[in-house]
Design an enzyme around this catalytic site. Structure first.
Site, PDB file in Angstrom:
ATOM      1  N   PRO A  64      44.528  53.174  41.361  1.00 30.42           N
ATOM      2  CA  PRO A  64      44.169  54.013  42.505  1.00 30.42           C
ATOM      3  C   PRO A  64      43.000  53.377  43.251  1.00 30.42           C
ATOM      4  CG  PRO A  64      43.413  55.005  40.452  1.00 30.42           C
ATOM      5  CD  PRO A  64      44.216  53.807  40.073  1.00 30.42           C
ATOM      6  N   MET A  65      43.148  53.164  44.562  1.00 30.46           N
ATOM      7  CA  MET A  65      42.104  52.513  45.349  1.00 30.46           C
ATOM      8  C   MET A  65      41.915  53.262  46.663  1.00 30.46           C
ATOM      9  SD  MET A  65      42.964  48.478  44.619  1.00 30.46           S
ATOM     10  CE  MET A  65      44.758  48.678  44.615  1.00 30.46           C
ATOM     11  N   ARG A 105      42.640  45.137  42.944  1.00 32.11           N
ATOM     12  CA  ARG A 105      42.572  44.405  44.209  1.00 32.11           C
ATOM     13  C   ARG A 105      43.594  43.290  44.329  1.00 32.11           C
ATOM     14  NH1 ARG A 105      36.430  43.118  43.850  1.00 32.11           N
ATOM     15  NH2 ARG A 105      36.889  43.630  41.675  1.00 32.11           N
ATOM     16  N   LYS A 115      41.173  57.920  33.283  1.00 30.96           N
ATOM     17  CA  LYS A 115      40.727  56.549  33.575  1.00 30.96           C
ATOM     18  C   LYS A 115      39.208  56.541  33.514  1.00 30.96           C
ATOM     19  CE  LYS A 115      41.192  52.748  36.905  1.00 30.96           C
ATOM     20  NZ  LYS A 115      39.808  52.474  37.314  1.00 30.96           N
ATOM     21  N   CYS A 171      34.886  56.269  38.794  1.00 25.88           N
ATOM     22  CA  CYS A 171      34.398  55.905  40.118  1.00 25.88           C
ATOM     23  C   CYS A 171      32.877  56.038  40.194  1.00 25.88           C
ATOM     24  CB  CYS A 171      35.043  56.782  41.172  1.00 25.88           C
ATOM     25  SG  CYS A 171      34.501  56.395  42.857  1.00 25.88           S
ATOM     26  N   ASN A 199      42.016  47.627  32.365  1.00 26.76           N
ATOM     27  CA  ASN A 199      41.771  47.504  33.800  1.00 26.76           C
ATOM     28  C   ASN A 199      40.478  46.735  34.013  1.00 26.76           C
ATOM     29  OD1 ASN A 199      40.303  49.566  36.261  1.00 26.76           O
ATOM     30  ND2 ASN A 199      41.957  48.150  36.718  1.00 26.76           N
ATOM     31  N   GLY A 200      40.414  46.023  35.133  1.00 24.23           N
ATOM     32  CA  GLY A 200      39.190  45.318  35.503  1.00 24.23           C
ATOM     33  C   GLY A 200      39.349  43.818  35.467  1.00 24.23           C
ATOM     34  N   HIS A 242      38.562  50.787  32.327  1.00 23.17           N
ATOM     35  CA  HIS A 242      38.000  49.700  33.134  1.00 23.17           C
ATOM     36  C   HIS A 242      36.923  49.042  32.273  1.00 23.17           C
ATOM     37  CE1 HIS A 242      36.379  48.327  37.318  1.00 23.17           C
ATOM     38  NE2 HIS A 242      36.132  47.435  36.376  1.00 23.17           N
TER      39      HIS A 242
END
Length: 341
Positions: free
Chosen positions: A16-17, A234, A138, A99, A210-211, A170
């Site tokens: 999700p971004m 990304r 997350k 976030c 993630n990351g 992450h």
């Protein structure tokens, strides 16, 4: 879609971004991969429950499997938001505990919730009671001065105790004091070994890494090393063809590879339908700029779309023209290679 199918899809997911993974982006990504799990931008529970912003839940049936990510910290409000999301047809409801933005901190949700695992557990318990679809989390490996080696296993244990069966970690700390959200995506060092240790500690918990995962090869390597899933951010946005066009075959063992050219042609009816409802071409094409990244014609593709899509009266013909110019460049590159041989 059944939980087992969504769990299988979670072998690879697009993160999700904010401002990026809207419904147009997700439709584009689905054309490249039929199986990869897609996530919405984060939607705040207050926006849905207090603000009545149900338009934020809009999505196409073609996007499935697709998950809704929620932000919030009030169990009752999150439960209602989760219910609205499930009612709208999402296959999974995900709680954002990662976030690091100032706006998110001020709302007492996002990464700051790593400091209150008990509250997060109450939130997910309430959400799970409200819906039949999977509720997932997350998170980061920790925030600020926390010791991730102590905090992360305790946090995951709390989530498992609350009934969570799938999580995405992450593999960076979030430094809420002193770093911007952008800096938090790059500066805190990655700790993949810690996330792999968590998989050993919690063998029955479906864990996605993630990351910093920037290639499909790296994602597959993480899966081969024991992770249940990998979430890519990304790189999946800026070089989507490199990540997604081979994903069905290489990650899921199902389906043929797609090509960016095929994807462009498949997007044209979608673009026509979007324009027919009063939408703007640039709202869709801004997500398509990276389709040919690293390929001949990438620069002219980006230039034609970025310079032309905002003009009045433009439509699918601009996209076709850009594709034709890419194809000319690709043919020239092939001819040059042949001459070199």
């Amino acid at each position: 879609m059944g939980k087992s199918m969504v769990t299988r899809a979670a072998r690879l997911s697009v993160a999700p971004m904010m401002d990026w993974t809207d419904r147009h982006c997700r439709y584009l990504h689905r054309l490249m991969s039929a199986h990869t799990l897609l996530y919405t931008e984060m939607v705040t529970a207050p926006a849905l429950v207090r603000g009545g912003a149900l338009h934020l839940l809009a999505h196409s049936a073609a996007e499935h499997p697709v998950a809704l990510q929620l932000g919030g910290s009030d169990p009752a409000e999150l439960a209602e938001a989760a219910r609205l999301g499930a009612q709208a047809g999402y296959d999974e409801i995900n709680l954002n505990v990662g976030c690091p933005s100032d706006r998110v901190q001020s709302g007492a949700f996002g990464a700051v919730l790593m400091k209150d695992a008990a509250l997060v557990a109450r939130c997910v318990t309430a959400m799970r009671r409200a819906v039949d679809v999977d509720v997932t989390v997350k998170c980061r490996i920790g925030v600020d001065d926390q010791d991730p080696n102590a905090v992360l296993p305790e946090f995951l244990s709390r989530m498992v105790g609350a009934g969570v069966e799938r999580m995405t970690v992450h593999a960076r700390m979030a430094w809420l004091d002193g770093l911007s959200p952008k800096e938090n995506r790059d500066i805190p060092p990655l700790d993949y070994p810690l996330v792999h240790q968590m998989k050993e500690l919690f063998p029955n918990l479906h864990l996605s890494l993630n990351g910093g995962v920037a290639t499909l090869d790296a994602a597959i390597a993480a899966l081969d090393a024991g992770m249940d899933g990998v979430m890519i951010g990304r790189a999946a946005y800026h070089q989507p063809s490199d990540i997604l066009c081979q994903a069905d075959r290489r990650v899921y063992g199902a389906g043929a590879d797609t090509s960016p050219e095929e994807v462009v042609l498949a997007m044209l009816p979608y673009i026509e339908a979007h324009l027919a409802t009063g939408g703007k071409l640039a709202s869709v094409t801004r997500h398509m700029l990276g389709l040919f990244a690293g390929r001949p014609g990438a620069r002219i593709w980006r230039r034609v779309l970025s310079e032309g899509a905002h003009k009045d009266g433009v439509g699918p013909s601009l996209v076709r023209d850009a594709l034709e110019q890419v194809q000319v460049q690709a043919q020239s590159a092939l001819a040059a290679q042949a001459r070199a041989v």
